[in-house]
Scaffold this motif. Structure first.
Motif, PDB file in Angstrom:
ATOM      1  N   THR A 356       0.826  -1.210   0.000  1.00  0.00           N
ATOM      2  CA  THR A 356       0.000   0.000   0.000  1.00  0.00           C
ATOM      3  C   THR A 356       0.860   1.260   0.000  1.00  0.00           C
ATOM      4  O   THR A 356       0.662   2.165  -0.822  1.00  0.00           O
ATOM      5  N   PHE A 357       1.831   1.319   0.885  1.00  0.00           N
ATOM      6  CA  PHE A 357       2.592   2.552   1.055  1.00  0.00           C
ATOM      7  C   PHE A 357       3.644   2.720  -0.035  1.00  0.00           C
ATOM      8  O   PHE A 357       3.995   3.851  -0.385  1.00  0.00           O
ATOM      9  N   GLY A 358       4.105   1.603  -0.597  1.00  0.00           N
ATOM     10  CA  GLY A 358       4.983   1.701  -1.755  1.00  0.00           C
ATOM     11  C   GLY A 358       4.255   2.285  -2.953  1.00  0.00           C
ATOM     12  O   GLY A 358       4.781   3.159  -3.667  1.00  0.00           O
ATOM     13  N   MET A 359       3.021   1.815  -3.196  1.00  0.00           N
ATOM     14  CA  MET A 359       2.221   2.329  -4.317  1.00  0.00           C
ATOM     15  C   MET A 359       1.884   3.809  -4.130  1.00  0.00           C
ATOM     16  O   MET A 359       2.033   4.614  -5.052  1.00  0.00           O
ATOM     17  N   LEU A 360       1.416   4.164  -2.920  1.00  0.00           N
ATOM     18  CA  LEU A 360       1.023   5.549  -2.671  1.00  0.00           C
ATOM     19  C   LEU A 360       2.210   6.498  -2.835  1.00  0.00           C
ATOM     20  O   LEU A 360       2.078   7.583  -3.401  1.00  0.00           O
ATOM     21  N   ALA A 361       3.379   6.097  -2.347  1.00  0.00           N
ATOM     22  CA  ALA A 361       4.560   6.954  -2.461  1.00  0.00           C
ATOM     23  C   ALA A 361       4.927   7.202  -3.914  1.00  0.00           C
ATOM     24  O   ALA A 361       5.240   8.331  -4.315  1.00  0.00           O
ATOM     25  N   ASN A 362       4.884   6.163  -4.733  1.00  0.00           N
ATOM     26  CA  ASN A 362       5.214   6.329  -6.147  1.00  0.00           C
ATOM     27  C   ASN A 362       4.220   7.240  -6.841  1.00  0.00           C
ATOM     28  O   ASN A 362       4.603   8.075  -7.672  1.00  0.00           O
ATOM     29  N   GLU A 363       2.939   7.120  -6.533  1.00  0.00           N
ATOM     30  CA  GLU A 363       1.926   7.978  -7.150  1.00  0.00           C
ATOM     31  C   GLU A 363       2.141   9.434  -6.748  1.00  0.00           C
ATOM     32  O   GLU A 363       2.016  10.340  -7.585  1.00  0.00           O
ATOM     33  N   MET A 364       2.458   9.684  -5.482  1.00  0.00           N
ATOM     34  CA  MET A 364       2.661  11.058  -5.024  1.00  0.00           C
ATOM     35  C   MET A 364       3.945  11.650  -5.594  1.00  0.00           C
ATOM     36  O   MET A 364       4.008  12.841  -5.913  1.00  0.00           O
ATOM     37  N   MET A 365       4.991  10.812  -5.735  1.00  0.00           N
ATOM     38  CA  MET A 365       6.276  11.298  -6.267  1.00  0.00           C
ATOM     39  C   MET A 365       6.186  11.695  -7.733  1.00  0.00           C
ATOM     40  O   MET A 365       7.003  12.480  -8.220  1.00  0.00           O
ATOM     41  N   GLU A 366       5.192  11.193  -8.444  1.00  0.00           N
ATOM     42  CA  GLU A 366       5.029  11.547  -9.856  1.00  0.00           C
ATOM     43  C   GLU A 366       4.723  13.028 -10.025  1.00  0.00           C
ATOM     44  O   GLU A 366       5.099  13.644 -11.016  1.00  0.00           O
ATOM     45  N   THR A 367       4.027  13.606  -9.045  1.00  0.00           N
ATOM     46  CA  THR A 367       3.670  15.030  -9.135  1.00  0.00           C
ATOM     47  C   THR A 367       4.547  15.917  -8.244  1.00  0.00           C
ATOM     48  O   THR A 367       4.634  17.120  -8.462  1.00  0.00           O
ATOM     49  N   ASN A 368       5.180  15.305  -7.262  1.00  0.00           N
ATOM     50  CA  ASN A 368       6.036  16.084  -6.357  1.00  0.00           C
ATOM     51  C   ASN A 368       7.133  15.167  -5.822  1.00  0.00           C
ATOM     52  O   ASN A 368       6.921  14.407  -4.890  1.00  0.00           O
ATOM     53  N   ASP A 369       8.325  15.253  -6.438  1.00  0.00           N
ATOM     54  CA  ASP A 369       9.386  14.321  -6.048  1.00  0.00           C
ATOM     55  C   ASP A 369      10.052  14.697  -4.728  1.00  0.00           C
ATOM     56  O   ASP A 369      10.966  14.025  -4.280  1.00  0.00           O
ATOM     57  N   LYS A 370       9.568  15.770  -4.073  1.00  0.00           N
ATOM     58  CA  LYS A 370      10.093  16.156  -2.752  1.00  0.00           C
ATOM     59  C   LYS A 370       9.075  15.885  -1.636  1.00  0.00           C
ATOM     60  O   LYS A 370       9.301  16.293  -0.489  1.00  0.00           O
ATOM     61  N   ILE A 371       7.989  15.202  -1.955  1.00  0.00           N
ATOM     62  CA  ILE A 371       6.907  15.082  -0.973  1.00  0.00           C
ATOM     63  C   ILE A 371       7.310  14.281   0.255  1.00  0.00           C
ATOM     64  O   ILE A 371       6.941  14.604   1.388  1.00  0.00           O
ATOM     65  N   ILE A 372       8.104  13.229   0.077  1.00  0.00           N
ATOM     66  CA  ILE A 372       8.553  12.442   1.228  1.00  0.00           C
ATOM     67  C   ILE A 372       9.494  13.276   2.090  1.00  0.00           C
ATOM     68  O   ILE A 372       9.405  13.278   3.324  1.00  0.00           O
ATOM     69  N   ASP A 373      10.374  14.033   1.438  1.00  0.00           N
ATOM     70  CA  ASP A 373      11.269  14.930   2.172  1.00  0.00           C
ATOM     71  C   ASP A 373      10.481  15.949   2.990  1.00  0.00           C
ATOM     72  O   ASP A 373      10.792  16.207   4.160  1.00  0.00           O
ATOM     73  N   ASP A 374       9.454  16.521   2.352  1.00  0.00           N
ATOM     74  CA  ASP A 374       8.674  17.573   3.002  1.00  0.00           C
ATOM     75  C   ASP A 374       7.991  17.065   4.267  1.00  0.00           C
ATOM     76  O   ASP A 374       8.041  17.720   5.316  1.00  0.00           O
ATOM     77  N   TYR A 375       7.368  15.894   4.169  1.00  0.00           N
ATOM     78  CA  TYR A 375       6.625  15.390   5.328  1.00  0.00           C
ATOM     79  C   TYR A 375       7.551  14.813   6.396  1.00  0.00           C
ATOM     80  O   TYR A 375       7.234  14.865   7.590  1.00  0.00           O
ATOM     81  N   ALA A 376       8.688  14.294   6.006  1.00  0.00           N
ATOM     82  CA  ALA A 376       9.680  13.854   7.002  1.00  0.00           C
ATOM     83  C   ALA A 376      10.168  15.051   7.808  1.00  0.00           C
ATOM     84  O   ALA A 376      10.373  14.970   9.026  1.00  0.00           O
ATOM     85  N   GLU A 377      10.353  16.193   7.127  1.00  0.00           N
ATOM     86  CA  GLU A 377      10.777  17.399   7.823  1.00  0.00           C
ATOM     87  C   GLU A 377       9.663  17.943   8.704  1.00  0.00           C
ATOM     88  O   GLU A 377       9.902  18.361   9.849  1.00  0.00           O
ATOM     89  N   LYS A 378       8.424  17.959   8.179  1.00  0.00           N
ATOM     90  CA  LYS A 378       7.296  18.442   8.976  1.00  0.00           C
ATOM     91  C   LYS A 378       7.125  17.648  10.265  1.00  0.00           C
ATOM     92  O   LYS A 378       6.741  18.197  11.310  1.00  0.00           O
ATOM     93  N   LEU A 379       7.438  16.352  10.205  1.00  0.00           N
ATOM     94  CA  LEU A 379       7.313  15.500  11.382  1.00  0.00           C
ATOM     95  C   LEU A 379       8.605  15.429  12.193  1.00  0.00           C
ATOM     96  O   LEU A 379       8.705  14.658  13.156  1.00  0.00           O
ATOM     97  N   GLY A 380       9.589  16.231  11.816  1.00  0.00           N
ATOM     98  CA  GLY A 380      10.792  16.389  12.622  1.00  0.00           C
ATOM     99  C   GLY A 380      11.831  15.294  12.506  1.00  0.00           C
ATOM    100  O   GLY A 380      12.743  15.218  13.335  1.00  0.00           O
ATOM    101  N   LEU A 381      11.754  14.451  11.476  1.00  0.00           N
ATOM    102  CA  LEU A 381      12.671  13.312  11.389  1.00  0.00           C
ATOM    103  C   LEU A 381      13.994  13.635  10.712  1.00  0.00           C
ATOM    104  O   LEU A 381      14.967  12.904  10.884  1.00  0.00           O
TER     105      LEU A 381
END
Length: 577
Positions: A356-381
């Motif tokens: 599930t999370f592998g698929m969702l990440a790939n779909e989101m990265m197609e429109t924003n390849d920094k989205i994982i970075d952004d949310y990792a930063e928002k959550l302080g990681l």
């Protein structure tokens, strides 16, 4: 001039040259280089005084670390009776000391014969009481003194967090040049090398010892009669104390649970959700000396990182809303190691479906390849979780100086590789975060998405108890939306309440728990990183807790057992207050 006369002239010249050399050397030693002799810069005056001085250090003068209730945790005061060796032969005094201590005079005499320097009869072996100390001091015997002595604690209690001290002449020269030039410190003054001792060293460093001293002649007999002097720094405001956020009772609970569970390589972090203060921290393995604090070092988080992917998916509602995912497949499209059937987004989170999370990440990265970075930063990681900022003339003061910052991508090309994106989305590949940052993430979610820096200390106090400075709360610039936090709270609670949830073993605890498990593979190793991170009570969050085992095997339940043990004991501790 004949040969004999030449020999006499040469011999005389050599003799005269030798005398001149010796005279020059004496002038250098006695008058010129008295404070900086040879390439080693030896202070000859200081060394001469030391040779004629016997002393006993009562207090090294280093500042103290206190727990949140003001109790000393870096040192301890011990009642002691200090005896000076010039008592040898003073039969009357020895008899009086022996009588006051309830010991035989022969034992005291033997102890004096065995020591050439002042020595202590301490509470640890001899059970010295305050009444005994009063009795000794009322005798007013030269060379016999009862006093509380301060000594550093050498125990496992919060060892990696508190840190160690030791000599480091080069560091003293670099960091404390002004104090060294003024004679406030010496190159042998102990400094903090790790942990909070290192972080607060500019405030804790000793500005002078408290000691008993006396001077001796060549035979070791006291000069100036039997007079022992009491020397102490004249500054009434120092040494200072650092009031930490550590709760000693909760720290003991964490340590007992981690050790009882069998975690040999890992630890635990406990935060107060309301003010984001560190209540306890345990790191194993523990070694005396420069132990690495595993809780502020980077490690692969495994499915803990799905919280980041979930947060991004929640704010991209159309991606996951109303969808089902084939969790019989893995992230590579082949059969999953642990097939879970067809699951929706919520069940995928509670049962930890990688697909599930592998698929969702790939779909989101197609429109924003920094989205994982952004949310990792928002959550302080991926940013510094520990308190840091301007303190006096220290522009970047860090309460956790050893803290490492999290990373996500090891290769920039991974962002364009579907399998690499999927691995990253579930906390594998090159994802590395610290247990402290994970605990901070859980505390932020529990507070409704408000992220703050973690404090390990609240105040620095003068010797008289007045406040030198306070550390205000620091909010992190970014955070998640309240709606997203609320949805994450529901998902984290589902991990426990779902009959097939990965945290279902924590269902029957006295405090309700919300959290996420994680297992990260470690290449060719037959062990993995096993995590459980969450907060409790789930309906009114008070504590955020992370427990991790970096040598986990499928045959043990170290993390879950330690987590349950900690929650049970904290509940009992709270009820007894």
């Amino acid at each position: 001039m004949n040969n004999n006369q030449k020999r006499i002239v040469i011999a005389g010249s050599l003799f005269l040259a030798g005398l001149l050399f010796l005279a020059g050397r004496l002038i250098q030693i006695q008058l010129v280089s008295t404070e900086s002799f040879s390439k080693h810069k030896i202070n000859l005056i200081d060394q001469s005084v030391r040779q004629r001085t016997h002393s006993f250090t009562i207090n090294e003068g280093r500042g103290l670390l206190l727990d949140r209730n003001g109790e000393m945790i870096s040192a301890e005061l011990r009642p002691a009776v200090i005896l000076f060796p010039f008592l040898k032969g003073e039969e009357g005094a020895i008899d009086e000391v022996a009588n006051a201590l309830g010991k035989s005079p022969s034992l005291i005499r033997r102890s004096l014969e065995e020591h050439e320097e002042p020595f202590v009869i301490s509470d640890e072996k001899d059970h010295i009481t305050s009444e005994t100390m009063d009795k000794i001091n009322k005798l007013k015997l030269p060379g016999v003194y009862a006093h509380y002595i301060a000594r550093n604690k050498h125990s496992e209690f919060a060892s990696a967090l508190l840190g160690v001290t030791g000599q480091a002449p080069e560091v003293v020269k670099k960091n404390y040049k002004d104090k060294l030039d003024k004679g406030i410190v010496s190159i042998n003054t102990k400094i903090g090398k790790t942990g909070l001792q290192q972080a607060f060293d500019p405030f804790l460093i000793s500005e002078g010892e408290t000691k008993l001293i006396y001077h001796v002649d060549r035979s070791g007999s006291p000069l100036f009669g039997l007079d022992v002097k009491y020397l102490a720094p004249s500054n009434p405001f120092y040494p200072v104390s650092v009031k930490t956020t550590i709760d000693s009772e909760l720290q003991h609970i964490l340590e007992d649970a981690v050790d009882k569970s069998g975690i040999k390589n890992g630890g635990a972090v406990l935060l107060d959700v309301s003010n984001n203060e560190l209540l306890g921290m345990v790191s194993r393995p523990y070694h005396t000396g420069l132990s690495k604090n595993q809780m502020v070092a980077r490690h692969a988080p495994g499915s803990i990182f799905k919280v980041v992917t979930a947060a991004a998916a929640i704010e991209n509602k159309d991606l996951q809303k109303g969808r089902n995912f084939d969790c019989d497949l893995g992230i590579d499209g082949k059969s999953a190691k642990h097939p879970l059937g067809t699951l929706d987004f919520t069940a995928s989170f509670s049962q930890s479906c990688n697909r599930t999370f592998g698929m969702l990440a790939n779909e989101m990265m197609e429109t924003n390849d920094k989205i994982i970075d952004d949310y990792a930063e928002k959550l302080g990681l991926t940013i510094r979780s520990g308190w840091h900022g301007q303190v006096y003339h220290y522009p970047e003061f860090k309460q956790f100086p050893e803290e490492e910052q999290g990373t996500i991508w090891g290769d920039r090309y991974d962002r364009n590789q579907p399998l690499a994106v999927s691995q990253t989305a579930i906390g594998q590949k090159n994802v590395q975060v610290t247990p402290l940052s994970v605990a901070n993430m859980m505390a932020g979610i529990a507070r409704g998405g408000k992220m703050e820096e973690v404090k390990a200390a609240t105040k620095i106090l003068y010797k008289n108890g007045n406040t030198l400075l306070s550390f205000p709360n620091h909010k992190q610039e970014k955070g998640i939306e309240p709606y997203t936090a609320q949805k994450l709270q529901m998902l984290l609670r589902g991990v426990i309440t779902d009959p097939k949830g990965t945290g279902r073993a924590l269902q029957k605890l006295p405090y309700t728990v919300a959290g996420k498990s994680g297992t990260a593979e470690k290449g060719d190793s037959n062990t993995s990183n096993k995590w459980f991170a969450g907060y409790f009570p789930a309906d009114q969050p008070k504590y955020a807790l992370v427990v991790v085992d970096f040598d986990y095997t499928d045959a043990n339940t170290t993390v879950i057992s330690a987590y349950a043990d900690i929650v049970n004991k904290i509940y009992k501790n709270d009820k007894e207050k």
